[in-house]
Design a protein around this motif. Sequence first.
Motif, PDB file in Angstrom:
ATOM      1  N   VAL A 243       0.847  -1.188   0.000  1.00  0.00           N
ATOM      2  CA  VAL A 243       0.000   0.000   0.000  1.00  0.00           C
ATOM      3  C   VAL A 243       0.886   1.243   0.000  1.00  0.00           C
ATOM      4  N   TYR A 244       0.589   2.160  -0.924  1.00  0.00           N
ATOM      5  CA  TYR A 244       1.320   3.429  -1.013  1.00  0.00           C
ATOM      6  C   TYR A 244       0.359   4.570  -0.689  1.00  0.00           C
ATOM      7  N   VAL A 245       0.863   5.565   0.050  1.00  0.00           N
ATOM      8  CA  VAL A 245       0.012   6.638   0.567  1.00  0.00           C
ATOM      9  C   VAL A 245       0.682   7.984   0.368  1.00  0.00           C
ATOM     10  N   TRP A 246      -0.150   9.037   0.254  1.00  0.00           N
ATOM     11  CA  TRP A 246       0.393  10.390   0.165  1.00  0.00           C
ATOM     12  C   TRP A 246      -0.698  11.397   0.513  1.00  0.00           C
ATOM     13  N   GLY A 247      -0.249  12.617   0.904  1.00  0.00           N
ATOM     14  CA  GLY A 247      -1.184  13.674   1.250  1.00  0.00           C
ATOM     15  C   GLY A 247      -1.192  14.016   2.729  1.00  0.00           C
ATOM     16  N   TYR A 248      -2.349  14.487   3.196  1.00  0.00           N
ATOM     17  CA  TYR A 248      -2.496  14.965   4.583  1.00  0.00           C
ATOM     18  C   TYR A 248      -2.407  13.808   5.570  1.00  0.00           C
ATOM     19  N   ASN A 249      -1.748  14.066   6.709  1.00  0.00           N
ATOM     20  CA  ASN A 249      -1.504  12.994   7.669  1.00  0.00           C
ATOM     21  C   ASN A 249      -1.673  13.463   9.113  1.00  0.00           C
ATOM     22  N   GLY A 250      -2.435  14.546   9.305  1.00  0.00           N
ATOM     23  CA  GLY A 250      -2.570  15.135  10.637  1.00  0.00           C
ATOM     24  C   GLY A 250      -3.214  14.231  11.658  1.00  0.00           C
ATOM     25  N   ASN A 251      -3.979  13.237  11.194  1.00  0.00           N
ATOM     26  CA  ASN A 251      -4.628  12.291  12.107  1.00  0.00           C
ATOM     27  C   ASN A 251      -4.018  10.896  12.021  1.00  0.00           C
ATOM     28  N   GLY A 252      -2.861  10.801  11.340  1.00  0.00           N
ATOM     29  CA  GLY A 252      -2.230   9.495  11.177  1.00  0.00           C
ATOM     30  C   GLY A 252      -2.889   8.631  10.119  1.00  0.00           C
ATOM     31  N   GLN A 253      -3.701   9.244   9.237  1.00  0.00           N
ATOM     32  CA  GLN A 253      -4.461   8.457   8.265  1.00  0.00           C
ATOM     33  C   GLN A 253      -3.604   7.827   7.166  1.00  0.00           C
ATOM     34  N   ASN A 313      -6.723   8.054  18.289  1.00  0.00           N
ATOM     35  CA  ASN A 313      -6.190   7.968  16.927  1.00  0.00           C
ATOM     36  C   ASN A 313      -5.059   6.944  16.857  1.00  0.00           C
ATOM     37  N   GLN A 314      -4.864   6.351  15.695  1.00  0.00           N
ATOM     38  CA  GLN A 314      -3.779   5.392  15.483  1.00  0.00           C
ATOM     39  C   GLN A 314      -3.016   5.775  14.221  1.00  0.00           C
ATOM     40  N   SER A 315      -1.693   5.864  14.328  1.00  0.00           N
ATOM     41  CA  SER A 315      -0.892   6.199  13.145  1.00  0.00           C
ATOM     42  C   SER A 315      -0.271   4.966  12.509  1.00  0.00           C
ATOM     43  N   TYR A 316      -0.485   3.786  13.133  1.00  0.00           N
ATOM     44  CA  TYR A 316      -0.019   2.520  12.570  1.00  0.00           C
ATOM     45  C   TYR A 316      -1.226   1.624  12.273  1.00  0.00           C
ATOM     46  N   PRO A 317      -1.131   0.747  11.291  1.00  0.00           N
ATOM     47  CA  PRO A 317      -2.208  -0.210  11.022  1.00  0.00           C
ATOM     48  C   PRO A 317      -2.512  -1.060  12.252  1.00  0.00           C
ATOM     49  N   THR A 318      -3.788  -1.138  12.617  1.00  0.00           N
ATOM     50  CA  THR A 318      -4.242  -1.877  13.790  1.00  0.00           C
ATOM     51  C   THR A 318      -5.302  -2.887  13.370  1.00  0.00           C
ATOM     52  N   PRO A 319      -5.205  -4.146  13.777  1.00  0.00           N
ATOM     53  CA  PRO A 319      -6.209  -5.146  13.378  1.00  0.00           C
ATOM     54  C   PRO A 319      -7.595  -4.795  13.918  1.00  0.00           C
ATOM     55  N   VAL A 320      -8.607  -5.023  13.091  1.00  0.00           N
ATOM     56  CA  VAL A 320      -9.998  -4.866  13.506  1.00  0.00           C
ATOM     57  C   VAL A 320     -10.580  -6.265  13.699  1.00  0.00           C
ATOM     58  N   ILE A 321     -10.999  -6.582  14.900  1.00  0.00           N
ATOM     59  CA  ILE A 321     -11.518  -7.916  15.210  1.00  0.00           C
ATOM     60  C   ILE A 321     -13.030  -7.914  15.002  1.00  0.00           C
TER      61      ILE A 321
END
Length: 568
Positions: A243-253, A313-321
């Motif tokens: 996964v590649y990402v770019w742009g605004y990141n103020g919420n860790g998105q 908020n989470q800035s790292y990928p977190t598993p959703v159970i």
Amino acid sequence: MEEDFLLVYGGRVKMPEKDGGGEADMSKAVKPVRATPSSLKMLDVGKWPIFSLCSEEELQLVRQACVFGSAGNEVLYTTVNDEIFVLGTNCCGCLGLGDVQSTIEPRRLDSLSGKKIACLSYGSGPHVVLATTEGEVFTWGHNAYSQLGNGTTNHGLVPCHISTNLSNKQVIEVACGSYHSLVLTSDGEVFAWGYNNSGQVGSGSTANQPIPRRVTGCLQNKTVVNIACGQMCSMAVVDTGEVYVWGYNGNGQLGLGSGGNQPTPCRIAALQGIRVQRVACGYAHTLVLTDEGQVYAWGANSYGQLGTGNKSNQSYPTPVIVEKDRIIEIAACHSAHTSAAKTQGGHVYMWGQCRGQSVTLPHLTHFSSTDDVFACFATPAVTWRLLSVEPDDHLTVAESLKREFDNPNTADLKFLVDGKYIYAHKVLLKIRCEHFRSSLEGNEDEIVEMSEFSYPVYRAFLEYLYTDSISLSPEEAVGLLDLATFYRENRLKKLCQQTIKQGICEENAIALLSAAVKYDAQDLEEFCFRFCVNHLTVVTQTSGFAEMDHDLLKNFISKASRVGAFKN
């Protein structure tokens, strides 16, 4: 056909104050009221409030639909006759009718006459980006930030064909942020334009981009298979599952572990070893779906939209159970703080903002579709994707063949397997399979006995020849993989591997890995190996691991050690 419609002409109708007041020009309204064939599947759009403006007859004609706008007050839909209609408040000319008049009657979008919609997305202005089945791109609506890609900042009152840098490209997917746009081409390239204050266009600067430009950098030599946009960020999934990402990141998105904006595409390192299939973006949060049916989330969480049980908020990928059943679909849109997912068993879950309330853990709904979550729970009530349904009043050749499988009334051949008959047609078997082309040549027998494979496996094989698909448990798919290898049916082999992947769990992972090695299914072997490594603690405690073949165990431990599986 013109005689199928009643044209209704009227004067001017006062719009409700909640819809911005003013008057609705109905002089150009076209109201389709044709009766619908009973054999045609209908699209259930009644849950979206905007459709309460349509009559029951009009609703029965809807084949595709997209509800959008800041309050869900605009809609575009196509009918069974491939005509495109719009209605609503028409903010900034986003209905594409050439004016800014509201309409409470459906008006036909004649400028796109003859075009069939493949995909559609919308921004906050709102602006609309549409791709046709021929791969052309049309845009209209709000354009203060060049999000229409036509080189200007003038609002687009009618659909404009965007060809700059896209003239020789076929666009297969579109995505809009609040004020920027992305498209994905059939050759895996991403083009972007529009608002770029946070680097969401991926050009390396923060200057707005007035025309489509290819997003390069780390994506230069990558093949992109899926794109999505948050409010001010962009995402791309490549064919390797990165996964590649770019742009605004103020919420860790962006999921990079930091809060800094990213002006060019950057790979999410925390997803190393995880193969992502789809990405979906909310207003400021992100969801991804892996090839193992697992969901990860990150970004803003003020409404619990990450599904982690809290509002941090989470800035790292977190598993959703969600539940033990694998997830097959994720849903989010940049105008809402809502998340949804559908499991392989058909259960639909939602979390995040629910009509002003916060749902911090995945909640089982009574819906059968993730679309209904956004119609009933999201604010505003919009669609997160283009809703579509296909007519079924005409059987294609493929559909006709599917119906004839195991039909004793038309068959000229019976297979006797485990004491049970499977009915087939010699000519179809010869056409579809090299093995039967030779074995049935000159064979006048009406019954063929089969003992090498079980009844479920052989029936699935014959059904595949009629339907081009399989429906088996992972364990039975291993037997079918054996058959596919024996008959040298490479496509069937791939389908078996996909089925096995979808059904893998800790208990059967070693058995499936063993089967992959046995039948030289290298892609499946790599998948099973990664699954075992990712779930190593549980897998090593199963009976399958205890009974593992010595040579396979030795190779597994060696390979797992090389990727650091046994490090503390």
